[in-house]
Design an enzyme around this catalytic site. Sequence first.
Site, PDB file in Angstrom:
ATOM      1  N   ARG A  46       0.855  -1.195   0.000  1.00 60.80           N
ATOM      2  CA  ARG A  46       0.000   0.000   0.000  1.00 60.80           C
ATOM      3  C   ARG A  46       0.883   1.234   0.000  1.00 60.80           C
ATOM      4  NH1 ARG A  46      -2.030   3.621   3.810  1.00 60.80           N
ATOM      5  NH2 ARG A  46      -4.110   4.445   3.328  1.00 60.80           N
ATOM      6  N   SER A 118     -12.856  -2.979   0.593  1.00 64.44           N
ATOM      7  CA  SER A 118     -13.120  -2.248   1.845  1.00 64.44           C
ATOM      8  C   SER A 118     -14.607  -2.014   1.963  1.00 64.44           C
ATOM      9  CB  SER A 118     -12.437  -0.882   1.812  1.00 64.44           C
ATOM     10  OG  SER A 118     -11.077  -1.016   1.630  1.00 64.44           O
ATOM     11  N   LYS A 147      -4.240   6.119   8.005  1.00 64.53           N
ATOM     12  CA  LYS A 147      -5.041   6.511   6.843  1.00 64.53           C
ATOM     13  C   LYS A 147      -5.554   7.939   7.043  1.00 64.53           C
ATOM     14  CE  LYS A 147      -9.074   4.980   4.210  1.00 64.53           C
ATOM     15  NZ  LYS A 147      -8.545   5.445   2.907  1.00 64.53           N
TER      16      LYS A 147
HETATM   17  N1  LIG Z   1      -6.247  -0.825   2.258  1.00 56.86           N
HETATM   18  C1  LIG Z   1      -7.173  -1.531   2.963  1.00 56.86           C
HETATM   19  N2  LIG Z   1      -6.968  -2.849   3.230  1.00 56.86           N
HETATM   20  C2  LIG Z   1      -7.913  -3.512   3.929  1.00 56.86           C
HETATM   21  C3  LIG Z   1      -7.697  -4.976   4.231  1.00 56.86           C
HETATM   22  F1  LIG Z   1      -8.868  -5.627   4.142  1.00 56.86           F
HETATM   23  F2  LIG Z   1      -6.839  -5.488   3.345  1.00 56.86           F
HETATM   24  F3  LIG Z   1      -7.215  -5.106   5.460  1.00 56.86           F
HETATM   25  N3  LIG Z   1      -9.059  -2.955   4.370  1.00 56.86           N
HETATM   26  C4  LIG Z   1      -9.283  -1.633   4.119  1.00 56.86           C
HETATM   27  C5  LIG Z   1      -8.343  -0.899   3.419  1.00 56.86           C
HETATM   28  C6  LIG Z   1      -8.604   0.566   3.129  1.00 56.86           C
HETATM   29  O1  LIG Z   1      -8.799   0.602   1.739  1.00 56.86           O
HETATM   30  P1  LIG Z   1      -9.364   1.944   1.108  1.00 56.86           P
HETATM   31  O2  LIG Z   1     -10.634   2.308   1.754  1.00 56.86           O
HETATM   32  O3  LIG Z   1      -9.353   1.798  -0.359  1.00 56.86           O
HETATM   33  O4  LIG Z   1      -8.299   3.002   1.528  1.00 56.86           O
HETATM   34  P2  LIG Z   1      -6.750   2.976   1.164  1.00 56.86           P
HETATM   35  O5  LIG Z   1      -6.671   2.705  -0.311  1.00 56.86           O
HETATM   36  O6  LIG Z   1      -6.301   4.363   1.558  1.00 56.86           O
HETATM   37  O7  LIG Z   1      -6.112   1.894   1.972  1.00 56.86           O
END
Ligand SMILES: Nc1nc(C(F)(F)F)ncc1COP(=O)(O)OP(=O)(O)O
Length: 222
Positions: A46, A118, A147
């Site tokens: 990420r 998500s 985040k």
């Molecule tokens: N990256 C993530 N991974 C998970 C996981 F399930 F893998 F733990 N859950 C939630 C997110 C959050 O995803 P998102 O809402 O797109 O925000 P960002 O892209 O900033 O992470």
Amino acid sequence: MGTISVNEMKTLLHVYFIMGSNNCYNDPKEVLTKAIEGGATLFQFREKGTNALVGKEKVLFAKELQHICKQYGVPFIVNDDVDLAIELNADGVHIGQDDESAGIVRRRIGEGKILGVSTHHLDEVKRAIEQGADYVGIGPVFATVTKEDAKAVRGTVLIREVREKGLSIPIVGIGGITEQNAKVVMEAGGDGVSVITAISQAENPLETTKRLAEVVFLNSKQ
Ligand SMILES: Nc1nc(C(F)(F)F)ncc1COP(=O)(O)OP(=O)(O)O
Ligand SMILES: [Mg+2]
């Protein structure tokens, strides 16, 4: 290869380490290696937010971390960037509500890859299931420091709600999770915990991951 089985996905979600270059004080390659040696079962690349790598540097960095995951047999998931996931032949992608729809991403990556979505409400969980998600991330369970645009802290309300509705979709909790609070995620019906800061900024990532894995294992429903 068909889609991953529910039980296999639930096992992979036990200790889901998520990291980018800007989450670490120390060498990210070293942190990832220690986290895996400590028991991380799944990894998500990420790379986003302040000072995140872009372009060729991001791709090269992703390849380095993917190589480490391959050495240990830990699946490598790419957050948001479906093109990069396809370019690297990653093991899967994780998308949010603001990305391409899960249905489109499922068609782009094929059945043999892992697709995570998500979710913040029951209707988002149901839609993710209908569109072919292998797991859902539910959170933020606790306040997150990582985040920058996180939604309101929800605790384990939605995890419980999904289970009370009889939905067996693999669930991983996310948001401010540590070895001290991971137990409540598992008790609510989560299959695992995803963690960024607690491991990426730990004094000893290996020992921290090991303790987290113990909490998850002791409280796993499986
Ligand atoms: N990256 C993530 N991974 C998970 C996981 F399930 F893998 F733990 N859950 C939630 C997110 C959050 O995803 P998102 O809402 O797109 O925000 P960002 O892209 O900033 O992470
Ligand atoms: Mg995202």
